[in-house]
Each structure stands twice: as structure tokens, then as C-alpha cells.
Design a protein around this motif. Structure first.
Motif, mmCIF file in Angstrom:
data_model
loop_
_atom_site.group_PDB
_atom_site.id
_atom_site.type_symbol
_atom_site.label_atom_id
_atom_site.label_comp_id
_atom_site.label_asym_id
_atom_site.label_seq_id
_atom_site.Cartn_x
_atom_site.Cartn_y
_atom_site.Cartn_z
ATOM 1 N N GLU A 4 0.844 -1.189 0.000
ATOM 2 C CA GLU A 4 0.000 0.000 0.000
ATOM 3 C C GLU A 4 0.884 1.246 0.000
ATOM 4 O OE1 GLU A 4 -3.471 0.227 -0.053
ATOM 5 O OE2 GLU A 4 -3.238 -1.874 -0.573
ATOM 6 N N PRO A 5 0.458 2.307 -0.674
ATOM 7 C CA PRO A 5 1.272 3.535 -0.681
ATOM 8 C C PRO A 5 1.281 4.200 0.694
ATOM 9 C CG PRO A 5 -0.830 3.918 -1.759
ATOM 10 C CD PRO A 5 -0.759 2.441 -1.458
ATOM 11 N N VAL A 6 2.437 4.694 1.068
ATOM 12 C CA VAL A 6 2.599 5.451 2.312
ATOM 13 C C VAL A 6 3.032 6.851 1.913
ATOM 14 C CG1 VAL A 6 3.843 5.636 4.486
ATOM 15 C CG2 VAL A 6 3.243 3.374 3.584
ATOM 16 N N PRO A 7 2.130 7.837 2.022
ATOM 17 C CA PRO A 7 2.484 9.200 1.600
ATOM 18 C C PRO A 7 3.674 9.747 2.381
ATOM 19 C CG PRO A 7 0.120 9.000 1.904
ATOM 20 C CD PRO A 7 0.740 7.745 2.460
ATOM 21 N N PRO A 8 4.555 10.478 1.718
ATOM 22 C CA PRO A 8 5.702 11.092 2.394
ATOM 23 C C PRO A 8 5.265 12.271 3.260
ATOM 24 C CG PRO A 8 5.667 11.700 0.085
ATOM 25 C CD PRO A 8 4.557 10.714 0.283
ATOM 26 N N ALA A 44 10.302 -6.131 -15.337
ATOM 27 C CA ALA A 44 11.071 -7.358 -15.567
ATOM 28 C C ALA A 44 11.855 -7.764 -14.318
ATOM 29 C CB ALA A 44 12.019 -7.142 -16.738
ATOM 30 N N ASP A 45 12.117 -9.046 -14.208
ATOM 31 C CA ASP A 45 12.966 -9.592 -13.135
ATOM 32 C C ASP A 45 12.444 -9.292 -11.730
ATOM 33 O OD1 ASP A 45 14.676 -10.521 -15.134
ATOM 34 O OD2 ASP A 45 15.838 -8.660 -15.108
ATOM 35 N N ASP A 46 11.133 -9.357 -11.530
ATOM 36 C CA ASP A 46 10.530 -9.123 -10.211
ATOM 37 C C ASP A 46 10.879 -7.756 -9.641
ATOM 38 O OD1 ASP A 46 9.204 -11.561 -10.107
ATOM 39 O OD2 ASP A 46 10.992 -12.581 -9.346
ATOM 40 N N ARG A 47 10.988 -6.768 -10.500
ATOM 41 C CA ARG A 47 11.256 -5.399 -10.063
ATOM 42 C C ARG A 47 9.989 -4.584 -10.268
ATOM 43 N NH1 ARG A 47 17.030 -3.503 -11.558
ATOM 44 N NH2 ARG A 47 16.864 -2.585 -9.511
ATOM 45 N N TRP A 48 10.014 -3.338 -9.827
ATOM 46 C CA TRP A 48 8.823 -2.491 -9.831
ATOM 47 C C TRP A 48 9.111 -1.143 -10.466
ATOM 48 C CZ3 TRP A 48 4.239 -4.487 -8.246
ATOM 49 C CH2 TRP A 48 4.307 -5.701 -7.568
ATOM 50 N N ALA A 49 8.076 -0.546 -11.054
ATOM 51 C CA ALA A 49 8.203 0.772 -11.669
ATOM 52 C C ALA A 49 7.013 1.643 -11.271
ATOM 53 C CB ALA A 49 8.267 0.644 -13.187
ATOM 54 N N PRO A 50 7.244 2.926 -10.987
ATOM 55 C CA PRO A 50 6.137 3.836 -10.681
ATOM 56 C C PRO A 50 5.430 4.258 -11.961
ATOM 57 C CG PRO A 50 8.186 5.031 -10.645
ATOM 58 C CD PRO A 50 8.535 3.588 -10.885
ATOM 59 N N VAL A 51 4.152 4.611 -11.820
ATOM 60 C CA VAL A 51 3.362 5.122 -12.945
ATOM 61 C C VAL A 51 2.773 6.458 -12.515
ATOM 62 C CG1 VAL A 51 1.390 4.698 -14.448
ATOM 63 C CG2 VAL A 51 2.839 2.779 -13.733
ATOM 64 N N ALA A 74 8.925 1.751 -5.311
ATOM 65 C CA ALA A 74 8.218 2.268 -6.486
ATOM 66 C C ALA A 74 7.150 3.270 -6.072
ATOM 67 C CB ALA A 74 7.610 1.122 -7.287
ATOM 68 N N TRP A 75 6.445 3.014 -4.961
ATOM 69 C CA TRP A 75 5.462 3.985 -4.466
ATOM 70 C C TRP A 75 6.147 5.293 -4.083
ATOM 71 C CZ3 TRP A 75 0.758 4.150 -5.724
ATOM 72 C CH2 TRP A 75 -0.021 3.000 -5.850
ATOM 73 N N GLN A 76 7.287 5.199 -3.414
ATOM 74 C CA GLN A 76 8.028 6.412 -3.051
ATOM 75 C C GLN A 76 8.418 7.188 -4.302
ATOM 76 O OE1 GLN A 76 11.193 4.706 -0.725
ATOM 77 N NE2 GLN A 76 9.995 4.756 1.167
ATOM 78 N N ALA A 77 8.851 6.473 -5.341
ATOM 79 C CA ALA A 77 9.211 7.126 -6.596
ATOM 80 C C ALA A 77 7.991 7.751 -7.263
ATOM 81 C CB ALA A 77 9.878 6.121 -7.539
ATOM 82 N N ALA A 78 6.833 7.105 -7.160
ATOM 83 C CA ALA A 78 5.608 7.666 -7.742
ATOM 84 C C ALA A 78 5.238 8.984 -7.061
ATOM 85 C CB ALA A 78 4.453 6.665 -7.625
ATOM 86 N N PHE A 79 5.347 9.037 -5.731
ATOM 87 C CA PHE A 79 5.091 10.292 -5.022
ATOM 88 C C PHE A 79 6.109 11.361 -5.421
ATOM 89 C CE2 PHE A 79 2.734 7.559 -1.998
ATOM 90 C CZ PHE A 79 1.553 8.276 -1.955
ATOM 91 N N GLU A 80 7.355 10.963 -5.615
ATOM 92 C CA GLU A 80 8.382 11.917 -6.017
ATOM 93 C C GLU A 80 8.114 12.443 -7.426
ATOM 94 O OE1 GLU A 80 11.763 14.325 -5.528
ATOM 95 O OE2 GLU A 80 10.367 13.365 -4.144
ATOM 96 N N LEU A 81 7.645 11.580 -8.316
ATOM 97 C CA LEU A 81 7.268 12.040 -9.659
ATOM 98 C C LEU A 81 6.130 13.060 -9.570
ATOM 99 C CD1 LEU A 81 7.432 8.706 -11.672
ATOM 100 C CD2 LEU A 81 8.986 10.660 -11.845
ATOM 101 N N TYR A 82 5.147 12.795 -8.710
ATOM 102 C CA TYR A 82 4.057 13.759 -8.517
ATOM 103 C C TYR A 82 4.617 15.092 -8.014
ATOM 104 C CZ TYR A 82 -0.100 16.029 -6.705
ATOM 105 O OH TYR A 82 -1.098 16.945 -6.449
ATOM 106 N N ARG A 83 5.514 15.015 -7.039
ATOM 107 C CA ARG A 83 6.074 16.243 -6.472
ATOM 108 C C ARG A 83 6.846 17.035 -7.521
ATOM 109 N NH1 ARG A 83 10.466 18.482 -4.642
ATOM 110 N NH2 ARG A 83 11.784 16.685 -5.088
ATOM 111 N N THR A 84 7.668 16.377 -8.312
ATOM 112 C CA THR A 84 8.489 17.102 -9.273
ATOM 113 C C THR A 84 7.688 17.568 -10.501
ATOM 114 O OG1 THR A 84 9.211 15.043 -10.331
ATOM 115 C CG2 THR A 84 10.612 15.943 -8.583
ATOM 116 N N GLN A 85 6.615 16.876 -10.834
ATOM 117 C CA GLN A 85 5.832 17.242 -12.013
ATOM 118 C C GLN A 85 4.690 18.210 -11.704
ATOM 119 O OE1 GLN A 85 6.616 16.169 -15.227
ATOM 120 N NE2 GLN A 85 8.439 15.387 -14.214
#
Length: 88
Positions: A4-8, A44-51, A74-85
């Protein structure tokens, strides 16, 4: 099953809201901020990507490379993408 996502910390400071939709997609809103949609997907390879999207079914607008080891990262990266965009 993804974590589950944990907001920063800054998320609450900006009075942002996280609303779950179907299929692990979350709507992100905040005062004077554009609406966005974030999620994570397995890569790929059991890794994760933010959307990061500006509409629920729209294209992925920003990416974090390389894919991350855990869904939580990946959730942390998704929040960071939201912050930077959107929050800037």
C-alpha cells in the motif's frame, strides 16, 4: 499484491489527498494542484516501476529508471514524480 502507498511527510504538509480507485490506481489531489493518478506496476525480473498519469487511463507521463527492487520503493518514486511534475 503490491504494498500500500505510504504518503511522504511533505504530502500532508501540502494538504494533499490520496483516493483509492480500482486496480491499484490512486487519485492525488491538493489545493491549487493539478489532479494526477499514481500507481506501481511490476517490471522485468521481479522489479517495480512507478506510474504517473494526468488522467486515469492516460499515458505514463514520467518515469523513474531503472526499475526498483520493491513495490514500496516504487510507491516512493511515484510520489516523487508527482512532487516534481505537479508540486514543483
Amino acid at each position: 499484491m503490491t504494498a500500500e502507498p505510504v504518503p511522504p511527510f511533505w504530502f500532508g504538509q501540502r494538504q494533499c489527498k490520496l483516493e483509492p480507485l480500482e486496480d491499484g490506481v490512486y487519485r492525488v489531489t491538493g489545493p491549487n494542484l493539478a489532479e494526477a493518478f499514481i500507481s506501481v506496476r511490476s517490471a522485468a525480473d521481479d522489479r517495480w516501476a512507478p506510474v504517473f498519469r494526468s488522467s486515469k487511463d492516460g499515458p505514463n507521463l514520467a518515469e523513474s529508471t531503472p526499475p526498483l527492487d520493491t513495490a514500496r520503493e516504487a510507491w516512493q518514486a511515484a510520489f516523487e514524480l508527482y512532487r516534481t511534475q505537479v508540486v514543483v
